[in-house]
Design a protein around this motif. Sequence first.
Motif, PDB file in Angstrom:
ATOM      1  N   TYR A 143       0.856  -1.188   0.000  1.00 45.37           N
ATOM      2  CA  TYR A 143       0.000   0.000   0.000  1.00 45.37           C
ATOM      3  C   TYR A 143       0.894   1.240   0.000  1.00 45.37           C
ATOM      4  CZ  TYR A 143      -4.315   2.532   0.987  1.00 45.37           C
ATOM      5  OH  TYR A 143      -5.415   3.350   0.896  1.00 45.37           O
ATOM      6  N   GLU A 144       0.609   2.179  -0.924  1.00 47.77           N
ATOM      7  CA  GLU A 144       1.443   3.386  -1.045  1.00 47.77           C
ATOM      8  C   GLU A 144       1.193   4.347   0.112  1.00 47.77           C
ATOM      9  OE1 GLU A 144       3.567   4.517  -3.564  1.00 47.77           O
ATOM     10  OE2 GLU A 144       3.352   2.718  -4.821  1.00 47.77           O
ATOM     11  N   VAL A 145       2.273   4.843   0.716  1.00 49.15           N
ATOM     12  CA  VAL A 145       2.138   5.881   1.745  1.00 49.15           C
ATOM     13  C   VAL A 145       3.050   7.064   1.385  1.00 49.15           C
ATOM     14  CG1 VAL A 145       1.475   4.370   3.674  1.00 49.15           C
ATOM     15  CG2 VAL A 145       3.908   4.764   3.209  1.00 49.15           C
ATOM     16  N   PRO A 146       2.784   8.239   1.955  1.00 52.59           N
ATOM     17  CA  PRO A 146       3.648   9.394   1.683  1.00 52.59           C
ATOM     18  C   PRO A 146       5.078   9.171   2.194  1.00 52.59           C
ATOM     19  CG  PRO A 146       1.622  10.070   2.824  1.00 52.59           C
ATOM     20  CD  PRO A 146       1.642   8.583   2.822  1.00 52.59           C
ATOM     21  N   ASP A 147       6.030   9.919   1.628  1.00 54.37           N
ATOM     22  CA  ASP A 147       7.450   9.808   2.000  1.00 54.37           C
ATOM     23  C   ASP A 147       7.701   9.883   3.504  1.00 54.37           C
ATOM     24  OD1 ASP A 147       8.212   9.607  -0.579  1.00 54.37           O
ATOM     25  OD2 ASP A 147       8.763  11.733  -0.819  1.00 54.37           O
ATOM     26  N   ASP A 148       6.976  10.782   4.171  1.00 52.99           N
ATOM     27  CA  ASP A 148       7.290  10.984   5.590  1.00 52.99           C
ATOM     28  C   ASP A 148       6.680   9.921   6.504  1.00 52.99           C
ATOM     29  OD1 ASP A 148       4.675  11.734   5.344  1.00 52.99           O
ATOM     30  OD2 ASP A 148       4.891  13.674   6.357  1.00 52.99           O
ATOM     31  N   GLU A 149       6.117   8.862   5.915  1.00 55.49           N
ATOM     32  CA  GLU A 149       5.565   7.777   6.754  1.00 55.49           C
ATOM     33  C   GLU A 149       6.321   6.461   6.587  1.00 55.49           C
ATOM     34  OE1 GLU A 149       1.346   7.223   6.332  1.00 55.49           O
ATOM     35  OE2 GLU A 149       0.949   9.373   6.533  1.00 55.49           O
ATOM     36  N   THR A 150       7.245   6.408   5.624  1.00 56.02           N
ATOM     37  CA  THR A 150       7.877   5.112   5.317  1.00 56.02           C
ATOM     38  C   THR A 150       8.710   4.569   6.486  1.00 56.02           C
ATOM     39  OG1 THR A 150       9.673   6.298   4.224  1.00 56.02           O
ATOM     40  CG2 THR A 150       7.949   5.390   2.800  1.00 56.02           C
ATOM     41  N   ASP A 151       9.164   5.457   7.379  1.00 59.54           N
ATOM     42  CA  ASP A 151       9.997   4.976   8.490  1.00 59.54           C
ATOM     43  C   ASP A 151       9.201   4.283   9.592  1.00 59.54           C
ATOM     44  OD1 ASP A 151       8.771   7.299   9.317  1.00 59.54           O
ATOM     45  OD2 ASP A 151      10.512   8.071  10.398  1.00 59.54           O
TER      46      ASP A 151
ATOM     47  N   VAL B 268       8.707  -2.382   0.857  1.00 56.68           N
ATOM     48  CA  VAL B 268       9.092  -3.269  -0.240  1.00 56.68           C
ATOM     49  C   VAL B 268      10.075  -2.569  -1.170  1.00 56.68           C
ATOM     50  CG1 VAL B 268       8.172  -4.404  -2.321  1.00 56.68           C
ATOM     51  CG2 VAL B 268       6.856  -4.452  -0.188  1.00 56.68           C
ATOM     52  N   GLU B 269      11.107  -3.307  -1.576  1.00 54.55           N
ATOM     53  CA  GLU B 269      11.959  -2.840  -2.684  1.00 54.55           C
ATOM     54  C   GLU B 269      11.401  -3.508  -3.936  1.00 54.55           C
ATOM     55  OE1 GLU B 269      16.169  -3.714  -2.344  1.00 54.55           O
ATOM     56  OE2 GLU B 269      16.365  -3.456  -4.513  1.00 54.55           O
ATOM     57  N   PRO B 270      10.717  -2.752  -4.790  1.00 50.83           N
ATOM     58  CA  PRO B 270       9.980  -3.374  -5.893  1.00 50.83           C
ATOM     59  C   PRO B 270      10.859  -3.694  -7.093  1.00 50.83           C
ATOM     60  CG  PRO B 270       9.485  -1.021  -5.758  1.00 50.83           C
ATOM     61  CD  PRO B 270      10.555  -1.292  -4.755  1.00 50.83           C
ATOM     62  N   GLY B 271      10.467  -4.766  -7.814  1.00 49.10           N
ATOM     63  CA  GLY B 271      11.109  -5.110  -9.084  1.00 49.10           C
ATOM     64  C   GLY B 271      10.090  -4.954 -10.195  1.00 49.10           C
ATOM     65  N   ILE B 272      10.026  -5.963 -11.067  1.00 60.83           N
ATOM     66  CA  ILE B 272       9.113  -5.901 -12.220  1.00 60.83           C
ATOM     67  C   ILE B 272       7.650  -5.909 -11.753  1.00 60.83           C
ATOM     68  CG2 ILE B 272       8.364  -7.185 -14.287  1.00 60.83           C
ATOM     69  CD1 ILE B 272      11.306  -8.353 -14.243  1.00 60.83           C
TER      70      ILE B 272
ATOM     71  N   ARG C  74      15.317   4.193   7.843  1.00 60.10           N
ATOM     72  CA  ARG C  74      15.526   5.575   8.285  1.00 60.10           C
ATOM     73  C   ARG C  74      15.009   6.530   7.224  1.00 60.10           C
ATOM     74  NH1 ARG C  74      20.483   6.776   8.054  1.00 60.10           N
ATOM     75  NH2 ARG C  74      21.222   4.653   7.720  1.00 60.10           N
ATOM     76  N   ARG C  75      14.537   7.704   7.660  1.00 62.26           N
ATOM     77  CA  ARG C  75      14.048   8.733   6.731  1.00 62.26           C
ATOM     78  C   ARG C  75      15.023   8.927   5.573  1.00 62.26           C
ATOM     79  NH1 ARG C  75      10.056  12.786   8.978  1.00 62.26           N
ATOM     80  NH2 ARG C  75       8.603  11.241   9.782  1.00 62.26           N
ATOM     81  N   GLY C  76      14.483   8.946   4.380  1.00 60.79           N
ATOM     82  CA  GLY C  76      15.318   9.219   3.212  1.00 60.79           C
ATOM     83  C   GLY C  76      16.017   7.990   2.661  1.00 60.79           C
ATOM     84  N   THR C  77      15.856   6.824   3.305  1.00 56.11           N
ATOM     85  CA  THR C  77      16.563   5.635   2.803  1.00 56.11           C
ATOM     86  C   THR C  77      15.598   4.559   2.288  1.00 56.11           C
ATOM     87  OG1 THR C  77      16.581   4.470   4.933  1.00 56.11           O
ATOM     88  CG2 THR C  77      18.417   5.964   4.521  1.00 56.11           C
TER      89      THR C  77
END
Length: 311
Positions: A161-169, A174-178, A194-197
């Motif tokens: 599920y997609e979330v905004p950048d500031d919530e990923t931490d 997931v590191e997505p592929g094809i 960590r934020r930004g990674t």
Amino acid sequence: MMIKPLRKAVFPVGGLGTRFLPATKAMPKEMLPVVDRPLIQYAVDEALEAGIEQMIFVTGRGKSAIEDHFDIAYELEATMRERGKSMELLHQTRLKPGAVTYVRQQEPMGLGHAIWCARDIVGDEPFAIFLADELMAGTPGCMKQMVDAYQQIGGNIVCGYEVPDDETDRYGIVEPGIENGALVEVRGLVEKPRRGTAPSNLMIPGRYILQPEVMQVLETQEKGAGGEIQLTDAMAQLIGRQPFHAWRFDGERHDCGDKAGYIQANLAFALQREDIGPQVGAFARKLFGNHPAPREAVQLVDEVITVQLRA
Ligand code: G1P
């Protein structure tokens, strides 16, 4: 490739629920209601819809209300019957005899550890996991969507599920592929980057279909983010050894582990109800009409109400 049917689901419900204190001091957080059904009931209904037969609860001290919820409430039912009241609302709380198993996690050592506590009950079968504080609203339900995909490709599938950048931490990411429609190849998984990674914005909202081999990985899994034994770290070990995909969920996610998310879920679900929707909608309009909230917030709520009332 032989795809084994998915018959079992694990519900880790041992967590302390400190974010909802004092409400959760004497009551499991999974029993918090959204309108009139506890969170755990939504998760079990989602499992039943997906064809899952065996519910495995990994529970802990002070969580016996969950066991009672899925049992027969003898006095209540006898009184209701005497008074000629309909039993329909209790129907979903009754599972087939033997269809629920409970195992206790003695100490809170992390989600990975909770799942590992169910290893002997899961046995040599694929299994689903539901985190009940994530309320996934979809038609068909989230797990049913994932099971339909699983029957085609097998292996391991996590919901995405997609979330905004500031919530990923805050989540497993997931590191997505094809990508192939809603299916995304999983190249990597990271817990609370960590934020930004973060490798993407695709978080895992607490729905999984996993192969039993993950239990062997969990057996020796070291502590990860937050000093806890993380399921995400164990799953990452399976990538490359077994097929691993994410399924982009088509529906709404409500994070009921968070106070704002929980209130929003109640509002969204109440507005969809025929019995109380119009009344709650009218009240919300009045409230936000008078309230000096920022204009964007008022607009947003108004849009939600309009969409829900139309649906
Ligand atoms: C857990 C999982 C995380 C997942 C999240 C969903 O985190 O570890 O990967 O994205 O649930 O809510 P927790 O909320 O227990 O910190």
